[in-house]
Structures are given as C-alpha cells and as structure tokens.
Write a protein that holds these residues in place. Structure first.
Motif, PDB file in Angstrom:
ATOM      1  N   PHE A 135      36.432  55.142  46.665  1.00 14.16           N
ATOM      2  CA  PHE A 135      34.999  55.008  46.385  1.00 14.16           C
ATOM      3  C   PHE A 135      34.726  54.128  45.167  1.00 14.16           C
ATOM      4  CE2 PHE A 135      30.906  56.452  44.658  1.00 14.16           C
ATOM      5  CZ  PHE A 135      30.107  56.216  45.768  1.00 14.16           C
ATOM      6  N   TYR A 136      35.554  54.275  44.141  1.00 17.94           N
ATOM      7  CA  TYR A 136      35.329  53.521  42.898  1.00 17.94           C
ATOM      8  C   TYR A 136      36.324  52.369  42.744  1.00 17.94           C
ATOM      9  CZ  TYR A 136      32.002  56.958  41.109  1.00 17.94           C
ATOM     10  OH  TYR A 136      30.904  57.756  40.914  1.00 17.94           O
TER      11      TYR A 136
ATOM     12  N   GLY B 222      39.367  45.122  44.007  1.00 14.73           N
ATOM     13  CA  GLY B 222      38.849  46.334  44.623  1.00 14.73           C
ATOM     14  C   GLY B 222      38.963  46.366  46.132  1.00 14.73           C
ATOM     15  N   GLU B 223      38.794  45.211  46.787  1.00 17.87           N
ATOM     16  CA  GLU B 223      38.848  45.206  48.252  1.00 17.87           C
ATOM     17  C   GLU B 223      40.239  45.565  48.764  1.00 17.87           C
ATOM     18  OE1 GLU B 223      39.549  40.381  48.989  1.00 17.87           O
ATOM     19  OE2 GLU B 223      37.674  41.344  49.601  1.00 17.87           O
ATOM     20  N   ALA B 224      41.282  45.095  48.070  1.00 17.36           N
ATOM     21  CA  ALA B 224      42.643  45.468  48.460  1.00 17.36           C
ATOM     22  C   ALA B 224      42.910  46.938  48.145  1.00 17.36           C
ATOM     23  CB  ALA B 224      43.658  44.581  47.746  1.00 17.36           C
ATOM     24  N   LEU B 225      42.395  47.420  47.012  1.00 19.66           N
ATOM     25  CA  LEU B 225      42.616  48.814  46.620  1.00 19.66           C
ATOM     26  C   LEU B 225      41.982  49.776  47.611  1.00 19.66           C
ATOM     27  CD1 LEU B 225      43.697  50.886  44.630  1.00 19.66           C
ATOM     28  CD2 LEU B 225      41.636  50.571  43.248  1.00 19.66           C
ATOM     29  N   LYS B 226      40.834  49.413  48.165  1.00 20.87           N
ATOM     30  CA  LYS B 226      40.188  50.272  49.166  1.00 20.87           C
ATOM     31  C   LYS B 226      41.105  50.489  50.367  1.00 20.87           C
ATOM     32  CE  LYS B 226      35.225  49.606  48.392  1.00 20.87           C
ATOM     33  NZ  LYS B 226      34.846  51.037  48.418  1.00 20.87           N
TER      34      LYS B 226
ATOM     35  N   LEU C 144      26.016  62.108  44.980  1.00 24.93           N
ATOM     36  CA  LEU C 144      25.834  62.311  43.538  1.00 24.93           C
ATOM     37  C   LEU C 144      25.831  60.989  42.776  1.00 24.93           C
ATOM     38  CD1 LEU C 144      28.140  65.435  43.009  1.00 24.93           C
ATOM     39  CD2 LEU C 144      25.649  65.364  42.818  1.00 24.93           C
ATOM     40  N   ASP C 145      26.684  60.060  43.187  1.00 26.14           N
ATOM     41  CA  ASP C 145      26.712  58.761  42.521  1.00 26.14           C
ATOM     42  C   ASP C 145      25.388  58.022  42.708  1.00 26.14           C
ATOM     43  OD1 ASP C 145      28.550  56.490  41.312  1.00 26.14           O
ATOM     44  OD2 ASP C 145      27.438  55.567  42.970  1.00 26.14           O
TER      45      ASP C 145
END
Length: 519
Positions: free
Chosen positions: A340-341, A356-360, A467-468
């Motif tokens: 998510f983050y 971030g795109e690879a981490l997702k 919540l975010d």
C-alpha cells in the motif's frame, strides 16, 4: 548444559538482527557521505568475490556439523559431539589457511582479469584474512546452533557488528584524505576486526562452558572419524551447490535485467538507474521482515534435526507448522504495508519513489519468498538437501526465463523482473511444500498457515485504505500518518488473527516477554 527453546533462540536472534540492521544502516549512510557513491561502488566490487571464496572454503560443512550435532544431542552422544567438533575445527582451520594463502598469492591475477576497477586491489587483499576467521568461527557457531544455544550466535554477531562499525568509521574518516583507494581499505580492516571480535567471543564462550559443564568432558565416541567426515561432506556438498546456485543467480540477475531494460528501449545509463532502484531500494525494503524470518530459520533447523533423529513425528509436525505459521503471520502484514505504501516508503526513505512500482509487485509475492526461507531450513534439518537443491534449481530456471522473457517487454520492463522473481519464489515454495507433504508424511494445515493470515491481511488492507483516505488530509503529515496507520492496522490484523484462531495463545506464551502478559 542448558538448551534453549527454538522460539527463545529466535527471539534472541531477532533482537540481535534488529540491532545489527540498525547499526549497518547507519554505518552505510555515514560511509556514503564520506566515500560517496564511487567509494561504495569499490567496496561492493569486492563483496561478490569474497562471498564466493567463502562458500568454497566452508563447503557447507558448518551447516552439516550443526545438523549432526543436533541429532547426537537428541541421543545424548557427547563423545560423538566432541569428535565432530574437533574434526570440523581441524578441517576448516586447514581449509581457511590454505584458501587465504592461495587467494592472497593470486590476488593480482584475480583483480587483473575479473575485476573492472583495479583500485580495489588493496581492499581485496586486506579483506581476505577474514575468510580464515569466518571459517574457524563458523565451527563454533555451528556447535552452538546444533546444541540449541542460539543466543550465543546472536551475541557474537552483535559484537562483530559493533566492532566493524567503530573501526570502520574511525579508519575511513582518518584515511579519506589519502584518496578512495586507501580509504576503502579501512572498511576491509573493519571487516577483519569484526570477524576477529566475533571469533574471540565464541572461543571464550565455548571454553567457559566447557569448564563449567561436566557433559563436555571427554567421553567415548561411537562414530569413527571417517564416517563423520563422510557425513559432513555428504550433507555439505548439496548445501554448497545450492549456495553457489544462489550466487550464480544473483550474478545473472545483475547482467540480464539491465540487458532486458536496454532491449525494451532504455539507454544504458537509464537501465543502470532503473536496476539500481530495483536492487538497492525495492529489494532492500522487501527484505526488512527478514529480521524475524531469518532468526526463525536459524533456530528451527537444529530443532527439526533433533526431533527427526528422535523419531518424535507428532512434535516434529507441530514445530514445522508453528515455524511456517509464524513466518506467514508476520510476513503477510508486512507485505500489506509495503504494497500500500510502496511509493511513499521508497520516496521517504531513499528519495526514489520510482521504485514503488516494482516494490508493489514484489510485495504481492513476498509471502512465498519468506516461506521459502523457512522451508529451506526445515528441509535442511530433515536432511533432504538433494531435493532442496533440485527444487531451488527449478525455481532458479523459472527466475532466469522470466527475466529474459518479461523484462524486454515494453511497459513491463522492471515490473517484469519483479514478476519473474515472485513466480520463482512461488515455484520453489510450492515444490518444497509439496515434497514435504507428499514424501515425508508430514501433514501441514495450510488453512492455518496461509488462509487465515491472508484473510486477516485483506481485512487490514481494506481498513488501511479507508483510514489513509480519511486521515491523510486531517493530519497533513505523511510520515506521521504512515506510522500511526501501521500501528492501528497491526493491532487490527493480529486481533483478527486471534479471533479466527490464526494466532494460537499457547505459542505466544512460549515467547519471552509475551509469557508474562498471557500467563
């Protein structure tokens, strides 16, 4: 001699690994500031060769020794334990001395023909004596692991890291004025000093225990030296081949991923930057939960070996199920947060939100990465190293083929590499679980290990999204929002696990600190 429960040992290693990770992170930050990216690059050129030589020097023997000692401990054969220890110590001391001497002698040839930057020569030569120290120290660590005294390993690793950081920073700062080629030698000296500190602690711990414990006094051995050596190499060779396979795969990844990115239309410089964000940012965040899982993996192997040797199948099944459940329970929640983050964490921590795109994608397959780590230790404890090597070979082929086919695809590119790694972990994990259940007769409650944690993870992810969306505009401080929501969703996740029976209280009561609150 007092043995430690494997969960207690895992907790000690968890605390130790946490301290080591924090110290290592701070150490790296300061080194980058003093040496710059170029200096860190020189250091990183040394590490692959050092690791490869170390694998060849020890040849998987410490792990084999640990398993053999765990089995002899279960039967109370202290004469055999002493003989195994002495033979292994002689063997790896000799191996360490010979390898260190040969590598230092041939260092000019190695640097000239296999290293792109000859400036690492002095750093390389300075670091080589650490191989001898690690080889000897690994014997003592294997002994303490095999006798289920895991805390000794944690303490030695912590001492090692503290010495490395203090010596490394002191020498690097003082030597920087002489140029990068000399400054990086300070880092190599720090590595040697750290390994020496860890070895001295192991020596002191072993001999102090030997004086106090009557069970370590000489006793008749029932196994011959030849049979012990045969056992060490029979078990150690497949382990070494597995580790060499892992090293080879890492080398191929570093070569094939940039090539695939270039085929997708990126320039060499852009491809290098993308790969750097993938390996240095996304993979670093993906591996954060290893603080827990690697501690568990070290602790569970001798526990499984001991129970397997004692023929305690019911308790063996319980321990295996418990270790896989703990791995799954902690990993799924961590992957939920990373998924998510992903962009926010890459940006806040590394100033590289593009990773971030690879981490997702990596987070989606992260569960199988960590289950694979624990399964490796379980199968090693059971002595099924040949099948483990075969399964890892299959997952490795899946990884290489995936990178070659998916990374050059326009639009996928680095996400294709992440997909390939996730599919590789899924393949290896599935093969190991299938083998464990099919050919060892061990029944695994997959509902408890995977389904219940996944249900809790999906509910907590939904809550995190809501919540975010609600809190981010109100708090108007992204780091504070993330920390607050991680805490809230962690309580929710583990609370749901408790309610649906995915978090057994009897397991938590066996952990230090928790037992005081749950008893």
């Amino acid at each position: 001699m007092k043995k430690e429960g494997y969960l207690f040992g895992a907790m000690i290693l968890l605390i130790s690994n946490f301290l080591i990770k924090i110290l290592g992170f701070l150490y790296r930050v300061i080194l980058v500031r003093f040496l710059g990216a170029e200096g860190i690059g020189l250091i990183e050129m040394v590490n692959p060769f050092y690791t490869f030589i170390l694998v060849l020097t020890t040849w998987g023997i410490p792990l084999a020794m640990s398993k053999m000692i765990a089995q002899e401990t279960a039967e109370g054969n202290w004469g055999n334990i002493n003989r195994i220890f002495r033979l292994t110590l002689i063997l790896l001391t000799a191996s360490g001395l010979i390898t260190t001497t040969l590598v230092i002698y041939f260092a000019p040839v190695i640097v000239k023909h296999f290293v792109p930057d000859s400036r690492i020569y002095y750093c390389f030569v300075t670091m080589i004596p650490a191989i001898f120290l690690v080889a000897v120290c690994s014997v003592y660590r294997a002994y303490f692991q095999g006798t289920k005294q895991i805390s000794a390993i944690g303490f030695s690793q912590t001492i090692e890291q503290i010495i490395r950081v203090i010596v490394g920073l002191t020498l690097t700062i003082k030597l920087r004025k002489y140029g990068l080629e000399i400054a990086v030698v300070g880092v190599a000296v720090a590595s040697v000093a750290g390994e020496l500190g860890g070895l001295l602690f192991m020596l002191a711990k072993y001999h102090w225990q030997k004086r106090r414990s009557k069970v370590l006094l000489p006793a008749p051995a029932t196994s011959s030296s030849l049979s012990i050596l045969k056992g060490l190499f029979t078990f150690g060779t497949p382990v070494t081949l597995t580790r060499l396979l892992s090293s080879t795969l890492l080398t191929l990844e570093a070569s094939l991923i940039p090539r695939g990115l270039i085929l997708a239309g990126n320039s060499m410089r852009t491809a290098t930057e993308i790969y750097g964000r993938y390996s240095g940012v996304a993979m670093t965040l993906l591996h954060l939960p290893s603080i827990i899982t690697m501690s568990l993996a070290v602790s569970v192997m001798p526990a499984v070996a001991e129970l397997s040797a004692g023929g305690q199948k019911k308790l063996l099944e319980h321990r295996i199920t418990e270790s896989l459940w703990i791995t799954s329970a902690f990993t799924i929640h961590s992957m939920t947060i990373l998924f998510f983050y992903a962009t926010e964490l890459c940006g806040l921590v590394f100033h590289a939100p593009e990773a971030g795109e690879a981490l997702k994608v990596l987070a989606l397959g992260g569960l199988f990465c960590y289950l694979q780590q624990t399964m490796n230790s379980i199968l090693q404890g059971l002595g099924r190293v040949k099948m483990l090597l075969f399964n890892n070979l299959c997952s490795g082929l899946c990884l290489i083929l995936g990178i070659m086919l998916l990374t050059p695809v326009k639009g996928l590119e680095i996400k294709g590499a992440a997909i390939a790694l996730s599919l590789s972990n899924f393949t290896g994990c599935t093969l190991n679980i299938f083998y464990l259940m099919k050919f060892t007769g061990i029944a695994l409650p997959l509902n408890k290990i995977i389904i219940k944690p996944m249900i809790s993870g999906m509910i907590s992810l939904s809550a995190l999204m809501l919540l975010d969306h609600w809190l981010r505009p109100i708090i108007n401080n992204l780091p504070l929002t993330i920390l607050l929501l991680i805490g809230l969703t962690s309580l929710l996740y583990f609370g749901i696990l408790l309610m649906i029976g995915g978090l057994p209280l009897h397991t938590l009561k066996r952990l230090p600190f928790f037992n005081k609150w749950l008893s």
